[in-house]
Design a protein around this motif. Structure first.
Motif, short mmCIF file in Angstrom:
data_model
loop_
_atom_site.label_atom_id
_atom_site.label_comp_id
_atom_site.label_asym_id
_atom_site.label_seq_id
_atom_site.Cartn_x
_atom_site.Cartn_y
_atom_site.Cartn_z
N MET A 1 0.82 -1.20 0.00
CA MET A 1 0.00 0.00 0.00
C MET A 1 0.87 1.26 0.00
N ARG A 2 1.96 1.18 0.74
CA ARG A 2 2.86 2.34 0.79
C ARG A 2 3.44 2.64 -0.60
N LEU A 3 3.77 1.58 -1.32
CA LEU A 3 4.31 1.74 -2.67
C LEU A 3 3.29 2.40 -3.59
N ALA A 4 2.03 2.02 -3.46
CA ALA A 4 0.99 2.61 -4.29
C ALA A 4 0.88 4.11 -4.06
N TRP A 5 0.94 4.54 -2.82
CA TRP A 5 0.88 5.98 -2.52
C TRP A 5 2.10 6.71 -3.07
N MET A 6 3.26 6.07 -3.00
CA MET A 6 4.46 6.70 -3.54
C MET A 6 4.34 6.89 -5.05
N VAL A 7 3.78 5.92 -5.73
CA VAL A 7 3.58 6.02 -7.18
C VAL A 7 2.61 7.17 -7.50
N VAL A 8 1.54 7.27 -6.73
CA VAL A 8 0.57 8.35 -6.94
C VAL A 8 1.21 9.70 -6.72
N VAL A 9 1.94 9.86 -5.64
CA VAL A 9 2.59 11.14 -5.33
C VAL A 9 3.61 11.50 -6.40
N LEU A 10 4.41 10.53 -6.83
CA LEU A 10 5.40 10.80 -7.87
C LEU A 10 4.73 11.15 -9.20
N GLY A 11 3.64 10.48 -9.51
CA GLY A 11 2.90 10.80 -10.74
C GLY A 11 2.35 12.21 -10.72
N LEU A 12 1.78 12.61 -9.60
CA LEU A 12 1.25 13.98 -9.49
C LEU A 12 2.37 15.01 -9.57
N ALA A 13 3.49 14.72 -8.94
CA ALA A 13 4.62 15.65 -8.98
C ALA A 13 5.16 15.78 -10.40
N ALA A 14 5.21 14.68 -11.12
CA ALA A 14 5.73 14.72 -12.49
C ALA A 14 4.83 15.53 -13.41
N THR A 15 3.53 15.39 -13.26
CA THR A 15 2.64 16.15 -14.14
C THR A 15 2.58 17.61 -13.74
N ALA A 16 2.79 17.92 -12.49
CA ALA A 16 2.78 19.32 -12.06
C ALA A 16 3.98 20.07 -12.63
N CYS A 17 5.07 19.37 -12.84
CA CYS A 17 6.29 19.99 -13.38
C CYS A 17 6.36 19.94 -14.89
N ALA A 18 5.45 19.25 -15.52
CA ALA A 18 5.47 19.10 -16.97
C ALA A 18 5.17 20.44 -17.64
N PRO A 19 5.83 20.73 -18.76
CA PRO A 19 5.58 21.99 -19.45
C PRO A 19 4.15 22.04 -20.01
N LYS A 20 3.56 23.20 -19.89
CA LYS A 20 2.20 23.40 -20.37
C LYS A 20 2.23 24.37 -21.54
N GLU A 21 1.21 24.27 -22.36
CA GLU A 21 1.13 25.10 -23.56
C GLU A 21 -0.28 25.66 -23.69
N THR A 22 -0.37 26.94 -24.01
CA THR A 22 -1.65 27.59 -24.24
C THR A 22 -1.64 28.19 -25.64
N ALA A 23 -2.68 27.95 -26.39
CA ALA A 23 -2.83 28.53 -27.73
C ALA A 23 -3.82 29.69 -27.62
N TYR A 24 -3.46 30.81 -28.19
CA TYR A 24 -4.32 31.98 -28.17
C TYR A 24 -4.90 32.22 -29.56
N MET A 25 -6.16 32.58 -29.59
CA MET A 25 -6.85 32.87 -30.85
C MET A 25 -7.49 34.26 -30.73
N ARG A 26 -7.38 35.07 -31.78
CA ARG A 26 -7.90 36.44 -31.77
C ARG A 26 -8.97 36.60 -32.85
N ASN A 27 -10.07 37.23 -32.46
CA ASN A 27 -11.13 37.57 -33.41
C ASN A 27 -10.73 38.86 -34.10
#
Length: 68
Positions: A1-27
């Motif tokens: 069970m402890r390993l499962a929580w570690m995997v979840v925490v590491l997964g959340l940390a990895a996605t929080a640090c992942a680069p994000k991209e926003t596309a802007y559109m103008r009328n």
């Protein structure tokens, strides 16, 4: 069970640090700017969601913009 929580925490940390991209559109008629995102670059489903958003605004007459 402890390993499962570690995997979840590491997964959340990895996605929080992942680069994000926003596309802007103008009328061009009103100058209104719409933002598509932010989306994570690494996730294929996110890329498809961003493209759907951009295509939706393009159908409404919006053009790509560099920033808001």
């Amino acid at each position: 069970m402890r390993l499962a929580w570690m995997v979840v925490v590491l997964g959340l940390a990895a996605t929080a640090c992942a680069p994000k991209e926003t596309a802007y559109m103008r009328n061009p008629a009103t100058g209104e700017v719409a933002a598509c995102g932010p989306y994570y670059k690494e996730l294929e489903i996110q890329d498809a969601a961003k493209q759907w958003c951009v295509d939706d605004y393009a159908r409404r007459g919006y053009l790509p913009a560099t920033s808001p």
